[in-house]
Write an enzyme that holds these catalytic residues in place. Structure first.
Site, PDB file in Angstrom:
ATOM      1  N   ASP A 202      19.495  28.252 -13.867  1.00 25.70           N
ATOM      2  CA  ASP A 202      18.009  27.932 -14.139  1.00 25.70           C
ATOM      3  C   ASP A 202      17.520  28.940 -15.002  1.00 25.70           C
ATOM      4  O   ASP A 202      17.718  30.254 -14.946  1.00 25.70           O
ATOM      5  CB  ASP A 202      17.301  28.124 -12.731  1.00 25.70           C
ATOM      6  CG  ASP A 202      16.148  27.376 -12.694  1.00 25.70           C
ATOM      7  OD1 ASP A 202      15.926  26.228 -12.481  1.00 25.70           O
ATOM      8  OD2 ASP A 202      15.080  28.175 -12.994  1.00 25.70           O
ATOM      9  N   ILE A 203      16.804  28.638 -16.061  1.00 29.76           N
ATOM     10  CA  ILE A 203      16.336  29.531 -17.052  1.00 29.76           C
ATOM     11  C   ILE A 203      15.038  30.149 -16.382  1.00 29.76           C
ATOM     12  O   ILE A 203      14.384  29.737 -15.694  1.00 29.76           O
ATOM     13  CB  ILE A 203      15.722  28.656 -18.142  1.00 29.76           C
ATOM     14  CG1 ILE A 203      16.707  27.677 -18.831  1.00 29.76           C
ATOM     15  CG2 ILE A 203      14.890  29.475 -19.228  1.00 29.76           C
ATOM     16  CD1 ILE A 203      16.356  26.554 -19.980  1.00 29.76           C
ATOM     17  N   ASN A 210       6.726  27.945 -21.189  1.00 29.97           N
ATOM     18  CA  ASN A 210       6.196  26.824 -21.609  1.00 29.97           C
ATOM     19  C   ASN A 210       4.795  26.888 -21.779  1.00 29.97           C
ATOM     20  O   ASN A 210       4.216  26.304 -22.810  1.00 29.97           O
ATOM     21  CB  ASN A 210       6.605  25.527 -20.496  1.00 29.97           C
ATOM     22  CG  ASN A 210       7.407  24.437 -21.074  1.00 29.97           C
ATOM     23  OD1 ASN A 210       7.466  24.459 -22.161  1.00 29.97           O
ATOM     24  ND2 ASN A 210       7.923  23.747 -20.019  1.00 29.97           N
ATOM     25  N   ASP A 219      10.894  22.680 -25.059  1.00 30.69           N
ATOM     26  CA  ASP A 219      11.971  21.598 -25.321  1.00 30.69           C
ATOM     27  C   ASP A 219      13.052  22.352 -26.200  1.00 30.69           C
ATOM     28  O   ASP A 219      14.346  22.085 -25.930  1.00 30.69           O
ATOM     29  CB  ASP A 219      11.625  20.445 -26.037  1.00 30.69           C
ATOM     30  CG  ASP A 219      10.608  19.497 -24.996  1.00 30.69           C
ATOM     31  OD1 ASP A 219      10.759  19.929 -23.715  1.00 30.69           O
ATOM     32  OD2 ASP A 219       9.968  18.687 -25.340  1.00 30.69           O
ATOM     33  N   GLU A 245      14.153  22.840 -15.968  1.00 34.41           N
ATOM     34  CA  GLU A 245      15.086  23.779 -16.582  1.00 34.41           C
ATOM     35  C   GLU A 245      16.513  24.050 -15.856  1.00 34.41           C
ATOM     36  O   GLU A 245      16.816  25.108 -16.011  1.00 34.41           O
ATOM     37  CB  GLU A 245      14.374  25.090 -16.764  1.00 34.41           C
ATOM     38  CG  GLU A 245      14.142  25.788 -15.474  1.00 34.41           C
ATOM     39  CD  GLU A 245      12.325  25.354 -14.739  1.00 34.41           C
ATOM     40  OE1 GLU A 245      12.301  24.275 -14.923  1.00 34.41           O
ATOM     41  OE2 GLU A 245      12.034  26.082 -14.001  1.00 34.41           O
TER      42      GLU A 245
END
Lengths: 320, 275
Positions: A202-203, A210, A219, A245
């Site tokens: 997971d980022i 964002n 994106d 993500e």
């Protein structure tokens, strides 16, 4: 036998060797409304319809010369009034030493009607056969087209299948593939005890990222992370964007420890990614298949490990 | 292709002195529609006294090899012209003179356009570049309707000879002339093939090619030719670049049958003998 051939019920023509009429009987003259002088010294085809004249010259005369006789030939004379007289013609060579031919003609107006009808019927039948053949060709062409359409459909289906299993943004597999693959690997594990591991990644701080830089940039980051994760993967491995993500990696024939090494390597690679928008980091949770696992069991362990990695400060790998 | 294959397929016969044994040009005699090489018999014998003579049957006629007949190919005169050129080449004839009756005149001219050195001369007896009138300027002698009527006549007269009846008739009647040769001719008179040949002849129109004919040509014609009116001969005379015409002392479309001496003499007199 003494007999008057002038008035027998048949036309009689004598030809010399060069196809010139030397005698004709009265019966034929009467039928055609011509005098004997109209015949004498002329070739017989000059008294026939043009088509019959052609046929006489093209077929009858050569055959007569070649074989010395012709039998039952149908053709037509023209009478003085321009009307046709259909006849049956037979001829033989004159007895030697005379050089020439004797030709007998019998009218066959009535017979001719039958013949014409037969010929017409045959032509109709031939046309019907031709039409049938044509229809058959059409059916074949349609069958061919149908086959082509089936192929096209199969192609479209495979395209659709790809679309249905692909994540549009990153080009990676989507969650459907995860669901399918995890089932397959669990089944394999149950049967053959082949170990496999699941990594969830997971980022970190993606939402903030964002919000700060906008969705296009978000994106872009997702794509870069996807590319980085897929680099160096084995053919048997499955990389999936689970949504948002979050990514998942299924590594067949891999122990928990080995999977943790892979996860650690990927974490390092992402950290080193020189994104235009600063450093991106990844938290990863690793789990390996255990006896009796369902897909939610293994996912749950990996997810808890991921949560642990997040809660311990992110940009790290945890396993269970 | 094996040697002599075309010669076999076309039932080639050679008369007279062997071509290599004489300085005189070889004469290739080509038959017209409705017959075969037999039609030349008396003329061929007369010519063969001095000249090498080659006789053959067009594919689909006489005793040609029916197994080599390709119905898709023989739909126009060019196929026959190609055959003729190939045959001359296979026989290794040195620029022979083509004597073509009726349609074979046209076939010879077409062959000569593709290979101007194939023949040293074309002698055409009663030829026509187009049989159907093309008003207002061209008189061929026939209306299209006439041609269709004749094709119908052929069909009606040949229908019963279509394969199975001929051998029965031949076996049932005791005729002195019942030879294998004759039987073969009957068997080969396939009505479908004959009809196709008739169509490719009588529907043909080679007028547009005539100005390309460079081979020296001689047309022999006769009075009372129902197939080829004098207007056609005149048309050919003024259209083919290097063409003489000569009237025969004979009548009808088959002068070589009705008056073989006159035809043989006219051929011999009309030959262009080159050094």
């Amino acid at each position: 036998m003494k007999h008057d051939v002038d008035h027998i019920p048949g036309g009689l023509i004598l030809l010399d060797g060069s196809n010139t009429i030397t005698a004709v009987n009265q019966t034929l003259c009467d039928w055609l409304g011509l005098s004997k002088q109209d015949f004498l010294g002329h070739a017989p085809e000059t008294r026939m319809t043009r088509a019959s004249g052609m046929y006489y010259l093209g077929h009858v005369l050569p055959s007569l010369r070649l074989h010395g006789r012709v039998e039952e030939v149908l053709l037509s004379f023209s009478n003085a009034a321009g009307k046709d007289l259909s006849v049956m013609l037979s001829a033989t060579s004159c007895p030697k030493p005379e050089d020439g031919f004797q030709v007998l003609v019998i009218p066959m107006q009535r017979r001719n009607l039958v013949e014409e009808q037969l010929q017409q019927a045959r032509k109709t039948a031939e046309q019907a056969v031709a039409a049938k053949e044509e229809a058959l060709q059409e059916v074949r062409a349609m069958a061919h087209e149908l086959e082509e359409r089936h192929k096209e459909l199969a192609r479209l289906n495979s395209q659709l299948e790809q679309l249905a299993t692909q994540d549009a943004l990153t080009g990676l597999n989507n969650r459907r593939v995860y669901e399918r693959e995890i089932e397959i690997h669990l089944a394999l594990f149950r049967r053959s005890k082949l170990p496999f591991a699941l990594i969830l990644a997971d980022i970190d701080w993606f939402k903030q990222f964002n919000d700060r830089f906008g969705h296009d940039t978000g994106d872009q980051v997702l794509k870069e992370v996807g590319q980085c994760l897929s680099a160096g993967m084995r053919d048997v491995d499955t990389l999936v964007r689970m949504g948002g993500e979050e990514f998942a990696l299924i590594l067949p024939n891999t122990t928990l420890e080995d999977a943790a090494l892979v996860a650690e390597r990927k974490r390092g690679e992402i950290e080193k990614l020189n994104s235009r928008h600063g450093t991106v980091t990844l938290s990863l949770g690793v789990a390996a298949a255990r006896n009796g696992d369902t897909k939610s069991d293994i996912y749950g362990r990996a997810d808890r490990s991921l949560y642990k990695a997040k809660s311990q400060g992110r940009n790290q790998v945890c396993m269970s | 292709m094996p040697r002599n294959q075309l010669a076999k397929q076309h039932h080639v016969r050679q008369l007279g002195p062997p071509p290599e044994a004489t300085e005189r040009p070889t004469l290739v005699l080509a038959h017209g529609f409705g017959c075969d090489q037999h039609i030349w018999a008396p003329v061929a014998d007369m010519l063969a006294e001095e000249h090498p003579v080659v006789l053959f049957d067009h594919m689909g006629c006489g005793r040609s090899d029916m197994t080599a007949y390709d119905p898709k190919r023989y739909t126009n005169l060019f196929a026959y012209a190609e055959d003729l050129a190939n045959l001359v080449k296979e026989l290794e004839l040195d620029r022979p003179i083509l004597v073509g009756h009726s349609v074979s005149g046209a076939i010879g001219w077409l062959a000569s356009i593709g290979a101007p050195d194939l023949f040293r001369q074309v002698i055409a007896i009663g030829p026509s570049p187009r049989y159907i009138n093309d008003p207002p300027d061209y008189i061929g002698g026939f209306e299209e309707q006439d041609i269709h009527e004749m094709l119908d006549l052929m069909e009606r007269n040949h229908f019963e000879w279509a394969g199975y009846l001929a051998p029965i008739v031949m076996a049932a009647e005791d005729r002195p002339e019942k030879s294998e040769d004759l039987r073969q001719t009957f068997l080969n008179a396939d009505p479908v093939v004959s009809r196709r040949f008739a169509e490719s002849i009588f529907m043909s129109d080679i007028r547009e090619y005539l100005h390309q004919v460079t081979v020296p040509s001689l047309i022999l014609y006769s009075d009372q030719d129902v197939i080829v009116p004098i207007e056609v001969i005149e048309y050919l005379h003024r259209t083919i670049p290097n063409c003489d015409i000569r009237k025969l002392q004979a009548t009808g479309h088959y002068p070589h049958m009705s008056n073989p001496e006159a035809v043989a003499d006219a051929i011999l007199e009309g030959l262009r003998i080159e050094a």
